[in-house]
Design a protein around this motif. Structure first.
Motif, PDB file in Angstrom:
ATOM      1  N   GLN A   1      -0.672   4.929  -6.465  1.00 31.66           N
ATOM      2  CA  GLN A   1       0.134   4.176  -7.423  1.00 31.66           C
ATOM      3  C   GLN A   1      -0.582   3.965  -8.750  1.00 31.66           C
TER       4      GLN A   1
ATOM      5  N   PHE B   1       5.145   5.040  -4.953  1.00 27.95           N
ATOM      6  CA  PHE B   1       5.259   4.126  -3.821  1.00 27.95           C
ATOM      7  C   PHE B   1       6.408   4.568  -2.921  1.00 27.95           C
TER       8      PHE B   1
ATOM      9  N   ASN C   1      -3.115   1.966  -1.380  1.00 26.78           N
ATOM     10  CA  ASN C   1      -2.214   3.008  -1.872  1.00 26.78           C
ATOM     11  C   ASN C   1      -2.631   3.436  -3.272  1.00 26.78           C
TER      12      ASN C   1
ATOM     13  N   SER D   1       1.532  -3.965  -6.217  1.00 23.54           N
ATOM     14  CA  SER D   1       2.224  -2.939  -7.007  1.00 23.54           C
ATOM     15  C   SER D   1       2.748  -3.540  -8.301  1.00 23.54           C
TER      16      SER D   1
END
Lengths: 671, 671, 671
Positions: A22, B192, A19, A353
């Motif tokens: 981010q 996110f 991802n 994250s």
């Protein structure tokens, strides 16, 4: 050549969700370098990117994703490209509230978490398909993309919706199923409690009622809700297939024994069965669950290789307490999935994250970077998996099948039951655990499929069975397959109605018995069963069984109101034998019972004389056979395998006995 | 001259809430006589009087209140006059539904209980300020009024609202904080889960979602909700101050460790810190909580005398079971508050209600009248407190501070955590309890204040720490203050983001370590820590700690996956020492650890060699020092104080050793 | 001639709910044949038939019901004809949403379960009365119909509604009760918490609030809700009585100690008190509850014979676990109801459903048909009950009454209490159990009825007592009736206000004491009471009792803060004695206390020297007396009855001692 799950990736797949949105682009280069270092060859991109791809209703922003895919390509990393429809952006909910799921009290869910869409929203469908169109248009030919990934964990959080639009869709589904409202009335039994419908308009989802809603209504709403999500999935697949060829498979990720989607039905539409597994680390039997879920995935794909699409290298963040994974567990459990048929091991997510609800969900690359145990474990596994390339496409052979049908599961766990303490998972585990511990390879099967290729078919608690299911059982039994039915099986028909005459109607001659009355036990109550001279303990459930001609008593209640009556009955017919167990045996009792049944059925374990706590599985392809030895114990174990072998990972050669270190794994090639 | 909390009341304050509107005027005269008999010199009037002062939107009725205030004045009883805005009348909710708070599912709260207003309702604000205007206009000069009392227990029951108007106010608050929506996106991590906002309109309070809402959104909503209530308070203060001079203080009543309002921020706006204390009588450690809450109040007022604004002389009515107060507890616990800085002891309420939801909440004057144990206890206390006049304004001196930050508390207890079993209160108690039992005077401090005046600063679990907080810790450490950080401290920044690089970033050199990975323990799990040759037990939480240069290992895990790794690490720098504890030690272990740390820090208890169960505190002013000896045990105790003293209450003189009866209290004047 | 409950049925009634609309007409003939075989002479028809009788708003369909009634008549089976209004059809809810009940958060209940109507809906009332009109018009003269059955289990599932229309109805009820809003304000104590109402429009049902709603508002809403349902019942009765003569009784079925309807008030409007009993089979004391509920039913009908309208021959389907009934329990418990005054034993339902929410609720005719234990038990009971014809109308004589008032029950269990662990049912059982075990016949009585005919009146926990209740107690005491008040009795007036001066006001001279302060005990806490030299244990509740002149201490606390103070006080006056028990004694203590009190009161058990576990009751009519001997134990028992007798069922004759087999029952005729 072996069957490859992903034709575009002729390696054992290793990687995770990536991802990059981010982080600033400055870290992407580092991502690539570290992925290569860890052996990553496949990443899933875009699962939660909708808001970043379509920032407003009329603006699109694909350039960043172009750069991500190009970068992956440049680094030799393949991409499982998500359609990005899993979680719609805030603007969609604000402008089109009908896209938001509504609960049974009429409350419309807010955005701000994830996956909050109503499965039956036409507006949601329109916007999500438009996004897929854009994605396909842009990336159908991208050289990095070897698989498409539709949605994400369908049903996670939102598995049903009670809005007006969902009510309309439910009615349409019912009209398709029943044709006219009179048939629905008959099958739902609405003559009772004055529920009779004069008109389709009166039929509703089971919104908040003052007492038990009609159970067939509840059951059909569960079926409809699974189908409504499946329709969304299929609609996306259709858009993708208009531009993308068959050599690029399409997938979506399952969640093991997920209670809200009928995975048998879904599986027909999925090229590579994919699964997410987040074991409960407080459960000392996580490895049993690990094997069982993997066997389900292999069975859903009819034996094809499948992918572990998501797991965490260590802790997750959504249970009450989320420990780090115990020593060696990450590696052993990963290889366990391969042992049960997985040809890919992926993770959620690549880089942990630092903000949002999942920042405490471990990533392949931890907050503290590469000088960490997690990173070292991840890298080790990545290197090891490269060596498994020879077994790609290898299959397993199971002589035993456990029956699982989501309709029966749903019906079993509705309200208004003889006992609400019965659960499908507990029943499955009751029977799977001793079979796994004894080393048998086990498939899962749907009761309506052809069952005749198994030596033994077991229904741990198949409460609901359709007419076709009855036919299948009869045919298998007649053809030589042994059958075991656990408690409270064969109780109702496909719409959860008791058949005229009662329990086991249509199968009474197979089992030589039926149940006159259920005798559930209350919490803390146990009773005793005599099997020959052995005493077994049962709890939770007993039944008042009636014998029919030709049957034999295998076990007898020796305490309680049923003392002296049969607890376990068998019937031997021309080609096979069938058992009915009208109770919940405790662990010892079910283990010895199943051992005897397996022997009588001619079923053989993968290997005999395996030490307790060591799991053995076998996969085979044209390269030969591969024996997985998984040592779940805390001490080194020695296993006699009776032939020469080579450990694919360590390259060690063995003749006969093989040692496996505490918590370690060997993948032996038997040429 | 000593600092007086209320200039208009140069006595130790004693009294309670007086709600005469519950009774016919005929009993008011009796109230006055009995108040005088009991030694009451201050009553809080009008807290719940709105409906009686403004019976309809356009009618006002102040005459009865005039008579109440005049009567008090005539009887020499001072008044803490409430603005009466705590609970709006039914007509306001009926005509203006926007004044009613809305829950996260959209349900608007009904009137009929109390304090049901939406903090962000503009209509509520308009009507409440109009009432305050009227009150101030009429009573600004009333000679009985020595203090104004705004609202009541802000946040009790309604501490947040999800209405459209509240959503607007939340957005306005966010715009002030972040300026532009891109900054918010970055700080909330909305990239996110596709939560990215294209526009302020899309940002909402965390209404009901299908899964964890964004944690930074939740955290900011908690901050906003506290601020929204504070704005109401400040708006009332502004109206009062337009007519009322500084010699009349303004207050509102806190609720100890109340989880829904940031009392540090509130305290800046409150002249006399006031508090309500309703101990849980099923908790055998109520006196620990009693001391801890009092220390918080003293600290919130930067050491100024504070008021116990509400307590019950005996039972309350809102817990599952509400026992009567144990023998002597009312008196001892009341004097305990004085021991920790209170210059006023008041009650809710003067006369026990006979109707309504609080009729079983004990009053100073019970249903059964004056021939009651409660009345005798109340009167005794009233007489005793008169004798405490010499200590008015006396202050305490603490060498140790515990860090408490509501933002960190909120963040710690959000969902999606490594362990949801961690609570701020448990962490505070873990460290406060042994310090209190060892006789140390303890302050609470905010991590962003100047900490350098303390010898020892302890953060029991300061999960969130801002950049400024890091600066303050570094500065204190550099200046010679010893620092202790408990588990899971320094994990995230002010918006709950993990700092780049991970745990303890900005403080790693102070502690000589950081945590690579959290290892929370599941329920029932304990592990062992070796400190030298002593074995200690930990539960709930452990950490995988990494050492940095210059650090020393103070304790080592000896069981579990972390066996052999450090559990407690220290680092000694030029002027000070710092400890990091990566676990939850049990009571014995933390007590001996802190004892050693206090000694190394040069912190001294109020008195050495105090018997277990006896609490000793000291307050000092220009009249000298006052030593409180509180005997929480069931037997008489003798305490050596090493100098001559006089008991302010009994007037007894002592030389050296002083005896204190079971459950009794002495307030010794050390001239 | 004996009093017959149903003049048209001069037999002991046996049967159940008959819902033939669930089956094709082809099975109806079989139903009739099997009913005759089982001895069925009465069936309840039509309870849930509305949707089948009025399939749409403007169509009616009575022909099928005509055929059912004619068939019953042709087979000699009498009919208790339901008005069919219990559960409205889907079309009514769809077209008229105002007929659907609304919960306290404003959610409107969906149809699809049953009995979801708003009791205050005018539209529901209009449609239901229209249906009753049709029914009465058609069947008033039907020869099979011997009783009319209005609604079903009023309050089951829906016992209150918070809609706007219900709010209007609540206000109208309050206006009738209080006349003007000022009186309501005074009685509800709205001066507290600013709840004061300026206008009726502001008064609402207790919808969702942020904290405890006003308790008197809650209490009145409970009264109103019971009355709102009762108004529906009475409206139907009125329609029936316009066409149906008094010789046809009208009934509705109660649910034993149902917490949501004031059965005393209801009973005045019911010709044959009817009851449904579904014991909790996990409770080993079901037979105590069985006796207690039956005694309530007999008492509600002022001693008249009553009907067990519903029970299950074996399992039900709505508890967490629903076991089959234990061996013999069905028969013994059925006859136990006769022993306590029932002249009819009926069931829900005749034929077990095969679809819908109650298919696992056992029926008289099980799914498996007549070769079943259930069918054999049902048939046996049916034959046995025929032999009980001589005792029809026989009554019992009780010298002891337990006071029960729904208003007091409701008030006791509201929120904001000294202890929310006190429940009315537990208090009743505490006193009923030892009386039943000692063989006393016990009535229930309302505190406002004439109590003077009893030797002993016991209020186990009569928290609320009205002025009239006080008068009745005083009158009974003055007339020679002994009185026992258990803990927390006499605490508040009819609107739940504490009387001026406090506890037991108006009754202090009767008991010679009052309570100064409640001392509830927390979970796990027990204290000791000395009664003479005997030690008893108390838990849950104690009180600080104050003595008044003339009283005697019967028991003294010997532990805890109340040590040395009285726990039990008595006062002997001219003609009687009264006891006050300020605690919750454990089982042994209350048993020996009550034994002594019964002896002092001159109350006698039905029979002396009965073995433990054997229950004895007596009913008498002009045919003589009938002694029921119920052996609840697992072994044969011998009981000396001291005279000649004949067992009505077995026809055996005895002189003196009578044996009763394990789990069996005898009904002895004493001529």
């Amino acid at each position: 050549m072996n069957e490859l799950a992903i034709p575009g990736l002729p390696e054992y797949a290793f990687g995770g969700d990536y991802n990059p949105e981010q982080w600033p682009e400055s870290v992407w280069q580092e991502d690539m370098a570290l992925m290569r270092e860890a052996g990553v060859n496949l990443v899933t991109v875009g699962v939660f990117s909708w808001a970043k791809l379509q920032p407003t209703e009329n603006t699109w922003s694909f350039e960043w994703l172009d750069r991500v895919l190009d970068l992956c390509h440049a680094n030799g990393i393949k991409v499982d490209l998500a359609t990005a429809t899993a979680s719609p952006p805030p603007w969609l909910g604000l402008k089109y509230p009908s896209t938001l799921a509504v609960d049974e009290t009429g409350v419309r869910m807010a955005w701000g978490a994830r996956q909050h869409f109503s499965p039956s929203s036409s507006v949601f469908k329109k916007f999500s398909l438009a996004l897929v169109e854009k994605m396909v248009e842009r990336y159908a030919e991208h050289p990095a993309v070897v698989m498409w990934h539709v949605g994400n964990e369908y049903g996670a959080h939102t598995h049903r919706c009670f809005s007006e639009e969902s009510a309309d869709a439910f009615r349409a589904w019912l009209i398709t199923k029943y044709g006219d409202v009179d048939t629905l009335n008959e099958r739902w039994g609405t003559a009772f409690w004055s529920q009779w419908y004069s008109n389709w308009d009166e039929v509703m989802p089971p919104r908040k009622t003052v007492y038990f809603p009609n159970p067939a209504q509840q059951l059909d709403f569960k079926r409809f809700s699974s189908d409504a999500m499946l329709e969304l999935y299929k609609a996306e697949v259709e858009v993708i297939r208009q531009r993308v060829g068959r050599q690029i498979p399409i997938t979506t990720n399952f969640m093991r024994f997920f209670p809200h989607a009928d995975y048998w039905k879904w599986s027909e539409n999925i090229d590579v069965i994919s699964d997410d597994w987040y074991p409960d680390l407080a459960d000392p039997e996580s490895h049993i669950e690990g094997a069982m879920g993997a066997d389900l995935m292999r069975s859903l794909g009819a034996g094809r290789p499948w992918f572990l699409m998501e797991q965490a290298p260590s802790a997750i963040n959504w249970r009450e307490v989320n420990p780090a994974k115990p020593k060696n567990a990450y590696r052993r459990w990963s290889l366990q999935q391969a042992a049960h048929g997985a040809d890919g091991i992926l993770h959620f997510q690549w880089r942990a994250s630092v903000r949002g609800a999942e920042k405490w969900h471990s990533g392949m690359l931890p907050h503290s970077g590469t000088d960490t145990a997690v990173w070292r474990e991840v890298s080790r596994l990545g290197q090891d998996l490269k060596k498994l390339k020879p077994l790609l496409g290898a299959k397993s052979d199971s002589q035993i099948a456990l029956l699982l049908d989501w309709s029966s599961w749903w019906a079993l766990e509705l309200d208004s039951r003889p006992s609400t303490r019965l659960t499908q998972m507990e029943a499955l585990l009751d029977y799977y655990r001793p079979l796994a511990q004894a080393g048998y390879s086990v498939d899962f099967a749907h009761p309506e499929q052809d069952l005749s290729r198994y030596k033994l078919v077991i229904a741990p608690s198949l409460y609901l069975i359709s007419d076709l299911g009855i036919e299948r059982i009869r045919a298998a039994s007649a053809g030589g397959t042994n059958i075991v039915f656990g408690k409270f099986s064969g109780a109702v028909d496909a719409e959860e109605g008791v058949r005229v005459g009662g329990h086991l109607m249509g199968l009474r001659d197979v089992f030589g018995c039926y149940t006159e009355e259920w005798h559930p036990l209350v919490a803390g109550q146990t009773e005793e069963v005599l099997i020959g001279s052995n005493r077994g303990e049962v709890s939770g459930w007993t039944e008042h069984i009636r014998l029919l001609p030709g049957s034999a008593i295998e076990g007898t209640f020796s305490t309680g109101d049923l003392a002296g009556l049969p607890a376990i009955v068998s019937k031997t017919s021309e080609k096979s034998k069938a058992w009915y167990l009208g109770c919940t045996p405790n662990r010892d009792m079910i283990a010895s019972l199943l051992e005897a049944i397996c022997i009588q059925s001619g079923a053989a374990p993968v290997l005999y004389s395996v030490p307790q706590g060591v799991e053995v599985t076998k996969r085979s392809n044209e390269n030969g056979s591969f024996l997985f030895l998984l040592n779940h114990t805390g001490v080194e174990q020695s296993i006699e395998i009776g032939q020469a072998s080579v450990d694919l990972i360590s390259a060690e050669s063995f003749v006969g006995a093989v040692t496996v270190g505490a918590g370690e794994v060997r993948v032996l090639h038997l040429p």
